[in-house]
Write a protein that holds these residues in place. Structure first.
Motif, PDB file in Angstrom:
ATOM      1  N   VAL A 227      11.866  -4.391  23.989  1.00 16.87           N
ATOM      2  CA  VAL A 227      12.178  -5.234  22.838  1.00 16.87           C
ATOM      3  C   VAL A 227      11.563  -4.621  21.591  1.00 16.87           C
ATOM      4  O   VAL A 227      10.401  -4.186  21.594  1.00 16.87           O
ATOM      5  CB  VAL A 227      11.704  -6.689  23.040  1.00 16.87           C
ATOM      6  CG1 VAL A 227      10.204  -6.771  23.258  1.00 16.87           C
ATOM      7  CG2 VAL A 227      12.131  -7.559  21.859  1.00 16.87           C
ATOM      8  N   ILE A 228      12.368  -4.547  20.541  1.00 20.00           N
ATOM      9  CA  ILE A 228      11.945  -3.978  19.257  1.00 20.00           C
ATOM     10  C   ILE A 228      12.019  -5.074  18.206  1.00 20.00           C
ATOM     11  O   ILE A 228      13.091  -5.643  17.978  1.00 20.00           O
ATOM     12  CB  ILE A 228      12.854  -2.793  18.866  1.00 20.00           C
ATOM     13  CG1 ILE A 228      12.719  -1.659  19.893  1.00 20.00           C
ATOM     14  CG2 ILE A 228      12.531  -2.299  17.455  1.00 20.00           C
ATOM     15  CD1 ILE A 228      13.724  -0.536  19.702  1.00 20.00           C
ATOM     16  N   PRO A 229      10.890  -5.413  17.564  1.00 16.92           N
ATOM     17  CA  PRO A 229      10.927  -6.457  16.537  1.00 16.92           C
ATOM     18  C   PRO A 229      11.560  -5.960  15.248  1.00 16.92           C
ATOM     19  O   PRO A 229      11.448  -4.786  14.890  1.00 16.92           O
ATOM     20  CB  PRO A 229       9.449  -6.793  16.331  1.00 16.92           C
ATOM     21  CG  PRO A 229       8.715  -5.553  16.714  1.00 16.92           C
ATOM     22  CD  PRO A 229       9.533  -4.909  17.807  1.00 16.92           C
ATOM     23  N   MET A 230      12.228  -6.866  14.545  1.00 15.12           N
ATOM     24  CA  MET A 230      12.859  -6.546  13.260  1.00 15.12           C
ATOM     25  C   MET A 230      12.804  -7.785  12.377  1.00 15.12           C
ATOM     26  O   MET A 230      12.339  -8.844  12.787  1.00 15.12           O
ATOM     27  CB  MET A 230      14.313  -6.100  13.471  1.00 15.12           C
ATOM     28  CG  MET A 230      15.211  -7.198  14.017  1.00 15.12           C
ATOM     29  SD  MET A 230      16.957  -6.736  14.015  1.00 15.12           S
ATOM     30  CE  MET A 230      17.720  -8.236  14.617  1.00 15.12           C
ATOM     31  N   HIS A 231      13.290  -7.621  11.140  1.00 17.29           N
ATOM     32  CA  HIS A 231      13.421  -8.741  10.204  1.00 17.29           C
ATOM     33  C   HIS A 231      12.080  -9.445   9.989  1.00 17.29           C
ATOM     34  O   HIS A 231      11.959 -10.651  10.101  1.00 17.29           O
ATOM     35  CB  HIS A 231      14.474  -9.733  10.714  1.00 17.29           C
ATOM     36  CG  HIS A 231      15.083 -10.600   9.636  1.00 17.29           C
ATOM     37  ND1 HIS A 231      14.442 -11.682   9.102  1.00 17.29           N
ATOM     38  CD2 HIS A 231      16.296 -10.533   9.017  1.00 17.29           C
ATOM     39  CE1 HIS A 231      15.209 -12.258   8.200  1.00 17.29           C
ATOM     40  NE2 HIS A 231      16.354 -11.562   8.123  1.00 17.29           N
TER      41      HIS A 231
END
Length: 267
Positions: A227-231
């Motif tokens: 999982v890659i965090p964004m925003h």
């Protein structure tokens, strides 16, 4: 050695360094906020929510100017921080628009996206999946809990249909779920029943989307490998952090991969 044999020798040496049956990787570049570039094993270029010139990207203007190839532009919903530079890039590269049917119409009518680069062949709606780029890419449309107005060149908000995310399956590559802007919702658990998710690009900023705690619950529903965090962090109100997300993810089974702006990963 005769000069005519030199190219053959160089080719043989190059092939000797590659493992038998080695395939090209899929690369993923983060431009900050929710903007990503995907390059497939065959070199096709997909841009997702391409606000390349966002405030989190110090090299935004240069990155935008450097984009000279794009095959598809995926836009999850109509808000300006996700539509971003889509029309400019489309006019420069000829890329086709991948979005819901209603959003596609709104972007063409109000936001300057070229009409002949949008339409039925690359548009769809939730529950549907489309095959693109000679079958190398499949895109399934996933709902999201958010809004989707398009503020056009006339500065007036127009309806952009319902917001969404994308499940992108790359032939000989990963399956990537870009959540768009959303809260966690129970039907996320259906996503892996149809496609196992390798990489989840999850919004964590809070205020306008789910924050770290709720995003961690979304991960538990989707079961991605990575999982890659964004925003997050683009504006002061987006207070969610990767550190808080990491704490909330404990026991989820997913590997947290925090990307830096302009970083590229290969899968």
């Amino acid at each position: 050695m005769p000069r005519r044999l030199l190219p053959l020798l160089l080719t043989a040496l190059l092939c000797a360094t590659l493992p038998a049956g080695a395939a090209a990787a899929t690369s993923l570049t983060w431009y900050g906020h929710a903007a990503f570039k995907l390059v497939t094993p065959q070199g096709r270029v997909l841009l997702i929510d391409p606000w390349i010139s966002n405030p989190a990207n110090k090299n935004g203007k240069q990155d935008l100017a450097a984009i000279d190839k794009a095959d598809l532009i995926l836009v999850s919903h109509g808000h300006a921080d996700h539509v971003g530079d889509a029309a400019e890039i489309a006019k420069r590269t000829g890329a086709r628009l991948v979005s819901t049917f209603d959003l596609s119409n709104a972007l063409v009518q109000f936001a300057g996206f070229p009409k002949d680069q949008a339409g039925m062949s690359t548009g769809g709606n939730f529950g549907g999946e489309i095959s693109l780029l000679d079958g190398e890419v499949k895109v399934a449309f996933i709902p999201a809990v958010h809004g989707s107005t398009v503020t056009g060149m006339d500065k007036i908000p127009h309806t952009g249909g319902n917001p969404g995310g994308f499940l992108i399956s790359i032939k000989n590559g990963p399956t990537i779920y870009h959540t768009g802007d959303t809260d966690v919702f129970g039907d996320m658990r259906l996503v892996p029943q149809f496609h196992k998710v390798d990489v989840m690009l999850a919004c964590i900023g809070d205020h306008f989307t789910m924050g770290p705690q709720r995003a961690a619950e979304a991960v538990r529903l989707v079961h991605p490998k990575v999982v890659i965090p964004m925003h997050y962090g683009t504006f002061p109100v987006l207070t969610g952090t990767p550190e808080a997300f990491g704490q909330a993810l404990k026991g989820s089974g997913a590997k947290l991969q925090v990307m830096q702006v302009d970083q590229t990963l290969k899968f």
